[in-house]
Scaffold this motif. Structure first.
Motif, PDB file in Angstrom:
ATOM      1  N   MET A 165       0.949  -1.223  -0.017  1.00  0.00           N
ATOM      2  CA  MET A 165       0.170   0.052   0.028  1.00  0.00           C
ATOM      3  C   MET A 165       0.843   1.282   0.159  1.00  0.00           C
ATOM      4  O   MET A 165       1.834   1.278   0.751  1.00  0.00           O
ATOM      5  N   LYS A 166       0.505   2.193  -0.819  1.00  0.00           N
ATOM      6  CA  LYS A 166       1.091   3.640  -0.854  1.00  0.00           C
ATOM      7  C   LYS A 166       0.323   4.560  -0.560  1.00  0.00           C
ATOM      8  O   LYS A 166      -0.757   4.800  -0.922  1.00  0.00           O
ATOM      9  N   LEU A 167       0.795   5.562   0.472  1.00  0.00           N
ATOM     10  CA  LEU A 167       0.125   6.812   0.688  1.00  0.00           C
ATOM     11  C   LEU A 167       1.017   7.837   0.612  1.00  0.00           C
ATOM     12  O   LEU A 167       2.382   7.708   0.759  1.00  0.00           O
ATOM     13  N   THR A 168       0.557   9.112   0.293  1.00  0.00           N
ATOM     14  CA  THR A 168       1.577  10.245   0.011  1.00  0.00           C
ATOM     15  C   THR A 168       0.980  11.400   0.769  1.00  0.00           C
ATOM     16  O   THR A 168       0.103  11.647   1.157  1.00  0.00           O
ATOM     17  N   VAL A 169       2.149  11.963   1.414  1.00  0.00           N
ATOM     18  CA  VAL A 169       1.876  13.037   2.551  1.00  0.00           C
ATOM     19  C   VAL A 169       2.288  14.345   1.488  1.00  0.00           C
ATOM     20  O   VAL A 169       3.394  14.357   0.867  1.00  0.00           O
ATOM     21  N   ASN A 170       1.198  15.043   1.020  1.00  0.00           N
ATOM     22  CA  ASN A 170       1.380  16.166   0.016  1.00  0.00           C
ATOM     23  C   ASN A 170       1.543  17.301   0.792  1.00  0.00           C
ATOM     24  O   ASN A 170       0.803  18.024   1.517  1.00  0.00           O
ATOM     25  N   LEU A 171       2.831  17.758   0.863  1.00  0.00           N
ATOM     26  CA  LEU A 171       3.280  18.968   1.517  1.00  0.00           C
ATOM     27  C   LEU A 171       4.125  20.016   0.468  1.00  0.00           C
ATOM     28  O   LEU A 171       5.269  20.283   0.743  1.00  0.00           O
ATOM     29  N   LYS A 172       3.840  19.921  -0.941  1.00  0.00           N
ATOM     30  CA  LYS A 172       4.233  20.641  -1.864  1.00  0.00           C
ATOM     31  C   LYS A 172       5.668  20.064  -2.265  1.00  0.00           C
ATOM     32  O   LYS A 172       6.098  18.920  -2.223  1.00  0.00           O
ATOM     33  N   GLU A 173       6.955  20.907  -1.959  1.00  0.00           N
ATOM     34  CA  GLU A 173       8.357  20.439  -2.170  1.00  0.00           C
ATOM     35  C   GLU A 173       8.772  19.499  -1.041  1.00  0.00           C
ATOM     36  O   GLU A 173       9.730  19.000  -1.095  1.00  0.00           O
ATOM     37  N   ASN A 174       8.055  19.428   0.139  1.00  0.00           N
ATOM     38  CA  ASN A 174       8.250  18.165   1.160  1.00  0.00           C
ATOM     39  C   ASN A 174       7.538  17.399   1.006  1.00  0.00           C
ATOM     40  O   ASN A 174       7.312  16.434   2.071  1.00  0.00           O
ATOM     41  N   SER A 175       6.793  16.868   0.096  1.00  0.00           N
ATOM     42  CA  SER A 175       5.859  15.588  -0.281  1.00  0.00           C
ATOM     43  C   SER A 175       6.676  14.451  -0.090  1.00  0.00           C
ATOM     44  O   SER A 175       8.119  14.422  -0.472  1.00  0.00           O
ATOM     45  N   TYR A 176       6.200  13.472   0.297  1.00  0.00           N
ATOM     46  CA  TYR A 176       7.048  12.111   0.541  1.00  0.00           C
ATOM     47  C   TYR A 176       6.083  10.780   0.461  1.00  0.00           C
ATOM     48  O   TYR A 176       4.868  10.976   1.027  1.00  0.00           O
ATOM     49  N   PRO A 177       6.527   9.738  -0.013  1.00  0.00           N
ATOM     50  CA  PRO A 177       5.586   8.691   0.018  1.00  0.00           C
ATOM     51  C   PRO A 177       5.848   7.752   1.169  1.00  0.00           C
ATOM     52  O   PRO A 177       6.876   7.911   1.981  1.00  0.00           O
ATOM     53  N   ILE A 178       4.847   6.952   1.490  1.00  0.00           N
ATOM     54  CA  ILE A 178       4.904   6.013   2.578  1.00  0.00           C
ATOM     55  C   ILE A 178       4.354   4.530   2.115  1.00  0.00           C
ATOM     56  O   ILE A 178       3.445   4.397   1.445  1.00  0.00           O
ATOM     57  N   TYR A 179       5.243   3.684   2.211  1.00  0.00           N
ATOM     58  CA  TYR A 179       4.748   2.348   2.003  1.00  0.00           C
ATOM     59  C   TYR A 179       4.551   1.423   2.969  1.00  0.00           C
ATOM     60  O   TYR A 179       5.388   1.382   3.705  1.00  0.00           O
ATOM     61  N   ILE A 180       3.672   0.636   3.003  1.00  0.00           N
ATOM     62  CA  ILE A 180       3.099  -0.327   4.172  1.00  0.00           C
ATOM     63  C   ILE A 180       3.169  -1.665   3.312  1.00  0.00           C
ATOM     64  O   ILE A 180       2.170  -1.822   2.490  1.00  0.00           O
ATOM     65  N   GLU A 181       4.062  -2.505   3.531  1.00  0.00           N
ATOM     66  CA  GLU A 181       3.866  -3.831   3.085  1.00  0.00           C
ATOM     67  C   GLU A 181       4.575  -4.845   3.920  1.00  0.00           C
ATOM     68  O   GLU A 181       5.727  -4.593   4.277  1.00  0.00           O
ATOM     69  N   ASN A 182       4.044  -6.066   3.838  1.00  0.00           N
ATOM     70  CA  ASN A 182       4.877  -7.127   4.503  1.00  0.00           C
ATOM     71  C   ASN A 182       6.036  -7.457   3.893  1.00  0.00           C
ATOM     72  O   ASN A 182       6.066  -7.779   2.662  1.00  0.00           O
ATOM     73  N   GLY A 183       7.355  -7.611   4.514  1.00  0.00           N
ATOM     74  CA  GLY A 183       8.590  -8.219   3.625  1.00  0.00           C
ATOM     75  C   GLY A 183       9.202  -6.869   3.070  1.00  0.00           C
ATOM     76  O   GLY A 183      10.371  -7.311   2.410  1.00  0.00           O
ATOM     77  N   ILE A 184       8.781  -5.714   3.408  1.00  0.00           N
ATOM     78  CA  ILE A 184       9.469  -4.488   2.433  1.00  0.00           C
ATOM     79  C   ILE A 184      10.760  -4.430   2.880  1.00  0.00           C
ATOM     80  O   ILE A 184      11.588  -3.903   2.058  1.00  0.00           O
ATOM     81  N   LEU A 185      11.270  -4.806   4.013  1.00  0.00           N
ATOM     82  CA  LEU A 185      12.866  -4.435   4.355  1.00  0.00           C
ATOM     83  C   LEU A 185      13.618  -5.043   3.393  1.00  0.00           C
ATOM     84  O   LEU A 185      14.767  -4.630   3.109  1.00  0.00           O
ATOM     85  N   THR A 186      13.258  -6.327   2.913  1.00  0.00           N
ATOM     86  CA  THR A 186      14.088  -6.951   2.014  1.00  0.00           C
ATOM     87  C   THR A 186      14.370  -6.486   0.618  1.00  0.00           C
ATOM     88  O   THR A 186      15.319  -6.519  -0.152  1.00  0.00           O
ATOM     89  N   LYS A 187      13.209  -5.504   0.183  1.00  0.00           N
ATOM     90  CA  LYS A 187      13.288  -4.610  -0.852  1.00  0.00           C
ATOM     91  C   LYS A 187      13.693  -3.338  -0.613  1.00  0.00           C
ATOM     92  O   LYS A 187      13.329  -2.213  -1.429  1.00  0.00           O
ATOM     93  N   SER A 188      14.131  -2.769   0.577  1.00  0.00           N
ATOM     94  CA  SER A 188      14.436  -1.480   0.696  1.00  0.00           C
ATOM     95  C   SER A 188      15.393  -0.866  -0.106  1.00  0.00           C
ATOM     96  O   SER A 188      15.104   0.564  -0.465  1.00  0.00           O
ATOM     97  N   GLY A 189      16.207  -1.430  -0.599  1.00  0.00           N
ATOM     98  CA  GLY A 189      17.188  -0.789  -1.581  1.00  0.00           C
ATOM     99  C   GLY A 189      16.624  -0.265  -3.019  1.00  0.00           C
ATOM    100  O   GLY A 189      16.844   0.819  -3.421  1.00  0.00           O
ATOM    101  N   GLU A 190      15.758  -1.212  -3.220  1.00  0.00           N
ATOM    102  CA  GLU A 190      14.862  -0.986  -4.584  1.00  0.00           C
ATOM    103  C   GLU A 190      14.150   0.386  -4.384  1.00  0.00           C
ATOM    104  O   GLU A 190      14.237   1.216  -5.280  1.00  0.00           O
ATOM    105  N   TYR A 191      13.379   0.527  -3.200  1.00  0.00           N
ATOM    106  CA  TYR A 191      12.628   1.282  -2.908  1.00  0.00           C
ATOM    107  C   TYR A 191      13.324   2.823  -2.677  1.00  0.00           C
ATOM    108  O   TYR A 191      13.001   4.054  -3.180  1.00  0.00           O
ATOM    109  N   ILE A 192      14.535   2.705  -1.986  1.00  0.00           N
ATOM    110  CA  ILE A 192      15.244   3.943  -1.868  1.00  0.00           C
ATOM    111  C   ILE A 192      16.084   4.438  -2.913  1.00  0.00           C
ATOM    112  O   ILE A 192      16.142   5.660  -3.220  1.00  0.00           O
TER     113      ILE A 192
END
Length: 360
Positions: free
Chosen positions: A1-28
């Motif tokens: 699941m992806k959520l986005t905090v919309n703060l114009k130039e300070n916006s960022y995504p939040i990803y919530i997913e089981n096992g996402i730690l093993t794919k952290s490099g891909e996301y980063i």
């Protein structure tokens, strides 16, 4: 699941997913094209997940990240001013520049501490939050509040510094001791109290955390989404965002009174929510029965509703609370479960005299 905090130039995504730690490099790699990464963690979390994060980073396709790490002692006492020079020294030894990245891998203490260091080192270096406690996943990793404690109170030195990304892996909660699950549930209950009566009722429909566990990713996502909405409305905590402090005026003082060694933050928040609602009901500022419902929710998840302290013992710390401005104190109250508001008052709200010894 992806959520986005919309703060114009300070916006960022939040990803919530089981096992996402093993794919952290891909996301980063989607948000970071620099060279050096420093993972800041603690001695409980890093042995469990540090290598997994580092392996994912070093194997990220198309990137040749140079990874460094700093492991600090776990616990609230680490979140003090004296920890900062160690972090800055490690950053300097690694020759981190403003084009590099800090990852906060841990619970709320590491998120706040590493976040504050990132906000102040070279006037700001990129930050990614990877929260590993329930409390950090549902609350402190989102919204950009970073801070350290002073002897006089909690989070008295800090900044608003938004991360570039938040990665939430609910599976890491399987390694958390029960104490830290209870800690996080205090904040989960808070979200139901302030903004979502359906969430509150859902929490109360279960008999224990184990009973709730299959629904945990959805619960985390709902709490994060509530915080996202509030932060978008009020990034710098001057209005709507103050509602997130429900229960915290008393909670922070309880934590400080015991030098952060007895009640955890979530336990103290539970006490604060129940006790301030009980006081508000007595003053007819909250609908009858809310305090009892909160107490029942706390009981389900093994959280206390009292600490046995006289209210008068907490007055000095309450007077130093960040929400106490020019003698005026903003406390967060409930009209009813799911409907909260900011009530301007002063320290007399807590209803004691010089000799008053009512226990909470």
């Amino acid at each position: 699941m992806k959520l986005t905090v919309n703060l114009k130039e300070n916006s960022y995504p939040i990803y919530i997913e089981n096992g996402i730690l093993t794919k952290s490099g891909e996301y980063i790699s989607r948000i970071f094209n620099g060279q050096k990464i420093m993972v800041i963690s603690d001695d409980n979390v890093f042995p469990l997940y540090g290598q997994k994060i580092t392996d994912s980073l070093t194997s990220a396709a198309g990137h040749n990240y140079e990874c460094h790490s700093l492991v600090l002692p776990h616990g609230e006492p680490t979140k003090n001013f004296q920890s900062l020079p160690k972090i800055y020294e490690a950053m300097l030894e690694a020759k981190l520049t403003r084009s590099d990245l800090v990852i906060a891998l841990g619970g709320g203490v590491i998120g706040d501490l590493a976040g504050f260091a990132a906000s102040s080192y070279l006037r700001g270096i990129k930050l990614v939050q990877i929260p590993t406690s329930l409390l950090a996943q549902v609350d402190s990793s989102v919204g950009g509040k970073v801070a350290v404690d002073l002897p006089q109170g909690k989070n008295l030195v800090g900044a608003f510094y938004q991360p570039k990304m938040v990665l939430i892996d609910p599976e890491v909660l399987d390694t958390l001791p029960d104490h830290f699950i209870k800690d996080g549930m205090g904040e989960v209950i808070k979200y139901g109290c302030i903004k979502d009566s359906n969430l509150f009722c859902r929490l109360c429909s279960h008999s224990s955390f184990e009973d709730l566990k299959p629904e945990l990713p959805e619960i985390i996502a709902r709490c994060v989404d509530i915080k996202r909405i509030v932060v978008e409305e009020d990034q710098f905590d001057t209005g709507e965002r103050m509602l997130l402090n429900f229960g915290h005026t008393l909670a922070h003082t309880i934590e400080q009174y015991y030098n952060y060694e007895r009640e955890s933050h979530g336990e103290a928040v539970g006490i604060g929510m129940y006790q301030i609602t009980r006081m508000a009901e007595e003053k007819k500022l909250t609908a009858p029965g809310c305090a009892d419902r909160i107490q029942q929710a706390l009981k389900i998840y093994g959280l206390p509703s009292s600490c046995g302290l006289p209210v008068s013992a907490l007055t000095e710390a309450i007077s130093l609370d960040k929400k106490n401005l020019n003698g005026h104190l903003n406390v967060v109250l409930l009209k009813e479960i799911g409907n909260s508001y900011v009530y301007p008052t002063d320290i007399s709200f807590f209803g004691f005299s010089e000799n008053g010894q009512e226990n909470i």
